[in-house]
Motif scaffolding. Structure first.
Motif, PDB file in Angstrom:
ATOM      1  N   UNK A  62       0.838  -1.140  -0.034  1.00 61.04           N
ATOM      2  CA  UNK A  62      -0.214   0.045   0.120  1.00 61.04           C
ATOM      3  C   UNK A  62       0.890   1.066   0.029  1.00 61.04           C
ATOM      4  N   UNK A  63       2.074   1.171  -0.070  1.00 58.74           N
ATOM      5  CA  UNK A  63       3.142   2.242   0.262  1.00 58.74           C
ATOM      6  C   UNK A  63       4.245   2.329  -0.771  1.00 58.74           C
ATOM      7  N   UNK A  64       4.523   3.566  -1.055  1.00 55.36           N
ATOM      8  CA  UNK A  64       5.820   3.710  -2.240  1.00 55.36           C
ATOM      9  C   UNK A  64       7.068   3.407  -1.311  1.00 55.36           C
ATOM     10  N   UNK A  65       7.781   3.069  -2.169  1.00 48.92           N
ATOM     11  CA  UNK A  65       9.291   2.498  -1.546  1.00 48.92           C
ATOM     12  C   UNK A  65       9.870   3.742  -0.841  1.00 48.92           C
ATOM     13  N   UNK A  66      10.740   3.386   0.213  1.00 50.79           N
ATOM     14  CA  UNK A  66      11.454   4.514   0.842  1.00 50.79           C
ATOM     15  C   UNK A  66      12.467   5.202  -0.265  1.00 50.79           C
ATOM     16  N   UNK A  67      12.180   6.726  -0.394  1.00 51.15           N
ATOM     17  CA  UNK A  67      13.036   7.425  -1.446  1.00 51.15           C
ATOM     18  C   UNK A  67      13.428   8.624  -0.527  1.00 51.15           C
ATOM     19  N   UNK A  68      14.446   8.852  -0.072  1.00 51.30           N
ATOM     20  CA  UNK A  68      15.028  10.057   0.686  1.00 51.30           C
ATOM     21  C   UNK A  68      15.168  11.267  -0.170  1.00 51.30           C
ATOM     22  N   UNK A  69      15.652  10.851  -1.236  1.00 50.72           N
ATOM     23  CA  UNK A  69      15.548  12.360  -2.203  1.00 50.72           C
ATOM     24  C   UNK A  69      14.499  12.971  -2.603  1.00 50.72           C
ATOM     25  N   UNK A  70      13.421  12.119  -2.396  1.00 51.81           N
ATOM     26  CA  UNK A  70      12.041  12.691  -2.791  1.00 51.81           C
ATOM     27  C   UNK A  70      11.159  13.065  -1.594  1.00 51.81           C
ATOM     28  N   UNK A  71      11.765  12.854  -0.428  1.00 54.20           N
ATOM     29  CA  UNK A  71      11.221  13.030   0.765  1.00 54.20           C
ATOM     30  C   UNK A  71      10.125  11.879   1.155  1.00 54.20           C
ATOM     31  N   UNK A  72      10.343  10.694   0.634  1.00 54.17           N
ATOM     32  CA  UNK A  72       9.469   9.763   0.891  1.00 54.17           C
ATOM     33  C   UNK A  72       9.955   8.537   1.912  1.00 54.17           C
ATOM     34  N   UNK A  73       9.987   9.280   3.255  1.00 51.32           N
ATOM     35  CA  UNK A  73      10.470   8.519   4.243  1.00 51.32           C
ATOM     36  C   UNK A  73       9.539   8.079   5.389  1.00 51.32           C
ATOM     37  N   UNK A  74       8.681   8.875   6.008  1.00 53.69           N
ATOM     38  CA  UNK A  74       7.594   8.579   6.791  1.00 53.69           C
ATOM     39  C   UNK A  74       6.592   7.541   6.230  1.00 53.69           C
ATOM     40  N   UNK A  75       5.820   6.959   7.125  1.00 58.28           N
ATOM     41  CA  UNK A  75       4.893   6.034   6.348  1.00 58.28           C
ATOM     42  C   UNK A  75       3.657   6.929   5.873  1.00 58.28           C
ATOM     43  N   UNK A  76       3.412   8.166   6.387  1.00 65.86           N
ATOM     44  CA  UNK A  76       2.634   9.222   5.766  1.00 65.86           C
ATOM     45  C   UNK A  76       2.869   9.568   4.559  1.00 65.86           C
ATOM     46  N   UNK A  77       4.277   9.784   4.399  1.00 65.36           N
ATOM     47  CA  UNK A  77       4.572  10.362   3.041  1.00 65.36           C
ATOM     48  C   UNK A  77       4.577   9.248   1.955  1.00 65.36           C
ATOM     49  N   UNK A  78       4.916   7.908   2.370  1.00 66.47           N
ATOM     50  CA  UNK A  78       4.637   7.063   1.384  1.00 66.47           C
ATOM     51  C   UNK A  78       3.437   6.265   1.106  1.00 66.47           C
TER      52      UNK A  78
END
Length: 204
Positions: A62-78
């Motif tokens: 249900x979540x995107x992969x972790x991507x620090x460069x795009x700011x996709x780190x927290x569960x809420x972001x992903x």
């Protein structure tokens, strides 16, 4: 326990039947996830099962992969819109029926949490692992993720002491109502529940 043997027969029959009936739905969900999130379609994670023995839990991703460069780190972001919809309808849980068929889980029991929580439980809370974890459980029909960790774990151990086929049937019936109402999906400020950091009784 004779009741446990009967429950296992029920688990296998119901999980097997549901896997067949929901196969078209799961195929559709898999296609949606592959198109919008990419692969893998399934989310796999080690969780503690019966007596704390690890098993691999299988759910729809249900979540995107972790991507620090795009700011996709927290569960809420992903988290994605598709992911929220799948969780709201509990469709992400359908592959978990395979865990039931394998014997990793039961249809009803305490939900399998995270491996690192094992060291944070009080001895009383740790008794939740004296039974197989469940797809649904008493805590899920008593408030789901709106419950505090103390209340949720207390309900888990109460279930261990009072489990019966009749109680399991009542929990399954209440689960259907909870799914229809779509309440308690997430605690305020969280995608699901905040992290468990230990109970006051355990000095956490």
């Amino acid at each position: 326990m004779k009741g446990d043997r009967v429950q296992r027969v029920i688990d296998v029959a119901v999980a097997g039947g549901l896997l067949v009936v929901t196969a078209p739905v799961m195929a559709g969900v898999a296609v949606l996830i592959a198109r919008r999130l990419g692969r893998p379609v399934l989310f796999r994670q080690q969780r503690p099962g019966w007596h704390g023995k690890p098993f691999t839990l299988v759910k729809f991703r249900t979540m995107r992969d972790v991507d620090e460069q795009r700011g996709l780190v927290s569960d809420a972001d992903r988290m994605t819109g598709l992911g929220r919809a799948l969780r709201a309808a509990s469709l992400d849980e359908l592959p978990t029926l395979w865990n039931v068929l394998r014997g990793d889980m039961s249809l009803v029991g305490p939900r399998p949490l995270l491996m690192h929580y094992l060291d944070l439980y009080t001895p009383e809370q740790a008794r939740r692992h004296l039974v197989r974890p469940g797809v649904t459980g008493l805590a899920q029909v008593s408030g789901r993720n709106l419950l505090s960790w103390e209340d949720r774990l207390a309900l888990d151990t109460w279930y261990v002491d009072h489990r019966s086929l009749g109680l399991n049937l009542r929990i399954c019936a209440r689960t259907a109502l909870v799914l229809l109402r779509r309440v308690g999906i997430a605690a305020p400020g969280s995608v699901t529940m905040p992290q468990f950091t230990g109970s006051a009784a355990a000095g956490g």
